[in-house]
Design a protein around this motif. Structure first.
Motif, mmCIF file in Angstrom:
data_model
loop_
_atom_site.group_PDB
_atom_site.id
_atom_site.type_symbol
_atom_site.label_atom_id
_atom_site.label_comp_id
_atom_site.label_asym_id
_atom_site.label_seq_id
_atom_site.Cartn_x
_atom_site.Cartn_y
_atom_site.Cartn_z
ATOM 1 N N UNK A 4 -14.493 -21.931 85.248
ATOM 2 C CA UNK A 4 -14.705 -22.252 83.849
ATOM 3 C C UNK A 4 -13.472 -21.903 83.019
ATOM 4 N N UNK A 5 -12.802 -20.805 83.362
ATOM 5 C CA UNK A 5 -11.597 -20.396 82.637
ATOM 6 C C UNK A 5 -10.500 -21.438 82.793
ATOM 7 N N UNK A 6 -10.338 -21.953 84.000
ATOM 8 C CA UNK A 6 -9.301 -22.969 84.232
ATOM 9 C C UNK A 6 -9.616 -24.249 83.471
ATOM 10 N N UNK A 7 -10.886 -24.652 83.467
ATOM 11 C CA UNK A 7 -11.260 -25.880 82.778
ATOM 12 C C UNK A 7 -11.057 -25.747 81.267
ATOM 13 N N UNK A 8 -11.421 -24.585 80.708
ATOM 14 C CA UNK A 8 -11.207 -24.369 79.274
ATOM 15 C C UNK A 8 -9.721 -24.334 78.935
ATOM 16 N N UNK A 9 -8.930 -23.703 79.788
ATOM 17 C CA UNK A 9 -7.482 -23.631 79.539
ATOM 18 C C UNK A 9 -6.867 -25.026 79.526
ATOM 19 N N UNK A 10 -7.233 -25.850 80.492
ATOM 20 C CA UNK A 10 -6.700 -27.218 80.551
ATOM 21 C C UNK A 10 -7.123 -28.010 79.322
ATOM 22 N N UNK A 11 -8.401 -27.873 78.920
ATOM 23 C CA UNK A 11 -8.895 -28.606 77.749
ATOM 24 C C UNK A 11 -8.157 -28.191 76.477
ATOM 25 N N UNK A 12 -7.931 -26.895 76.316
ATOM 26 C CA UNK A 12 -7.230 -26.411 75.122
ATOM 27 C C UNK A 12 -5.775 -26.855 75.110
ATOM 28 N N UNK A 13 -5.117 -26.811 76.253
ATOM 29 C CA UNK A 13 -3.720 -27.243 76.337
ATOM 30 C C UNK A 13 -3.605 -28.729 75.997
ATOM 31 N N UNK A 169 4.204 -23.941 72.423
ATOM 32 C CA UNK A 169 4.292 -23.057 73.591
ATOM 33 C C UNK A 169 3.686 -21.691 73.288
ATOM 34 N N UNK A 170 3.910 -21.195 72.061
ATOM 35 C CA UNK A 170 3.340 -19.900 71.682
ATOM 36 C C UNK A 170 1.818 -19.952 71.664
ATOM 37 N N UNK A 171 1.255 -21.021 71.110
ATOM 38 C CA UNK A 171 -0.202 -21.146 71.053
ATOM 39 C C UNK A 171 -0.805 -21.295 72.441
ATOM 40 N N UNK A 172 -0.120 -22.024 73.325
ATOM 41 C CA UNK A 172 -0.617 -22.152 74.704
ATOM 42 C C UNK A 172 -0.653 -20.785 75.374
#
Length: 441
Positions: A4-13, A169-172
């Motif tokens: 779930x963490x990976x999926x949320x990270x990809x969605x936010x990026x 890049x900072x926000x990511x």
């Protein structure tokens, strides 16, 4: 399955990558629009100056008093141009040299904004106005090269793009750090699962996020039930213990026949005696196992309640759980064990079923409790493997095995048996528990 963490990270990026270019495009467009509006306001004033300098000669032709015109219009290719037309009369600024701008004739009060190519392929912003002077319609067009203005705002655009890229890049990076911090409680639960498996803890910590709190509470309740009924723990059950020790005892019996042991005569007699002593100790444990208690239990009511609970647990599947049971008197059984038996098998079926689960009870000379589903089922080789293993819990295996282990242990406590097969009706997995009436009454 992705975390779930990976999926949320990809969605936010992806969201940030979409938002920042859009923001940059809007800022760039706004800057160009502001620059053009500034030039347009300046050109409107220039058009009024050109109109004020128009005259009519004795031949009734339009002329222009160049002394009233900005000298920039006299310099060839200066980037500032005007053109005046009235009927067949055409007056152009000297800066246009021999270039004529294609300007439509406009009526009085009409205004037009045009983008044209000027002398030396300059990008011109042209404002054309329709006037009425000297009793005739006059179209006045003034133009300005946009290149110097765009070149003036280009450094700002470049700086903004670099700042936006750095902010992206900072926000990511911040999103990754925040998500990692937010998922720490779930990672702690993962560690607690491992600790529970090793026997280091007996329940989960309840200091968890609100979203997973119900799952942790239910799991702790199940662990409390298992603690209250140690006979349901496969590792503590004599039948499971008997099966687990079968292979080590067999290897211990074969140990005196090995060449390395035969070369040491003094070791052989103690080794020969160990298997016998171990079997005697196990038989003592097995014989000391108390028989399960027998109480009145309304099978039909218990199972209907259980089905209602499972339908709520798996409501996203919209399962069709069918229950078939003949009319019969209340049977005498251990109600908690019966509910645990049905619950384990039904939960397995609901977990793997696509849309249908069938639970049927038949009573002849025995009680036949059969659970079927329309899930993927299990291969014939898998059925043979499970039968050979006596379905003893393997901590490294997921799927049906935990529920089947508990179900078989309960069935054996009631002198029954558990059968595994493929469902002929639904095509998935079929588990049948057979309990003798003599032990149930």
């Amino acid at each position: 399955m992705k975390s779930l963490q990976q999926r949320l990270s990809v969605a936010l990026v992806i969201s940030l990558i979409i938002i920042f270019p859009t923001l940059w495009w809007l800022t760039d467009s706004t800057m160009q629009d502001i620059a053009e509006k500034y030039v347009m306001s300046h050109l409107a004033q220039e058009a009024e100056s050109v109109l004020a300098a128009t005259q009519v000669d004795k031949d009734e032709k339009i002329t222009l008093n160049t002394k009233q015109i900005n000298p920039v219009y006299l310099q060839p290719f200066s980037g500032r141009y005007y053109q005046l037309r009235s009927n067949d009369d055409l007056i152009r600024s000297r800066s246009l040299w021999d270039k004529e701008l294609i300007i439509p004739d406009l009526s009085e009060g009409e205004k037009r904004r045009l983008y044209l190519s000027g002398p030396q392929q300059q990008s011109l912003l042209v404002m054309a106005y329709g006037y009425n002077k000297h009793d005739r319609t006059i179209t006045v067009a003034v133009a300005e090269d946009l290149s110097p203005t765009l070149a003036f705002i280009k450094p700002f655009q470049s700086r903004f793009m670099l700042i936006a890229l750095a902010m992206l890049l900072l926000l990511i990076a911040m999103q990754i750090i925040i998500l990692n911090h937010m998922f720490q409680p779930l990672k702690r639960i993962k560690k607690q699962i491992s600790a529970l498996d090793q026997g280091e803890i007996d329940r989960f910590d309840t200091d968890v996020p609100k979203e997973v709190s119900p799952l942790v509470e239910v799991t702790n309740q199940l662990l409390d039930v298992l603690d209250q009924h140690p006979e349901l723990h496969p590792r503590d059950n004599p039948e499971a213990l008997k099966h687990v020790t079968k292979l080590p005892l067999a290897e211990l019996q074969q140990l005196p026949d090995q060449e390395t042991v035969q070369s040491e005569p003094a070791v052989d007699p103690p080794l020969q005696a160990q298997p016998v002593n171990a079997e005697r100790m196990l038989e003592t444990i097995f014989q000391a196992t108390p028989n399960p208690s027998v109480i009145e239990c309304d099978i039909e009511q218990e199972i209907l309640t259980l089905i209602s609970v499972l339908e709520s647990m798996y409501q996203e599947k919209n399962l069709d759980i069918t229950f078939i049971m003949p009319q019969t008197d209340v049977l005498l059984m251990d109600g908690e064990n019966l509910l645990e038996l049905s619950g384990n098998l039904l939960k397995n079926a609901c977990k793997w079923a696509q849309s249908k689960v069938l639970l049927s009870v038949e009573i002849d000379e025995s009680i036949h409790l059969r659970i079927e589903d329309d899930g993927p089922g299990i291969s014939e080789t898998g059925l043979i493997d499970l039968a050979q293993q006596n379905i003893v819990l393997d901590q490294a295996t997921s799927g049906y095995l935990l529920g089947l282990t508990t179900a078989r242990l309960i069935a054996q406590q009631h002198s029954g048996q558990l059968k595994l097969s493929q469902s002929n009706e639904l095509g998935g997995y079929c588990v049948e528990v057979v309990l003798p009436l003599a032990s149930a009454l």
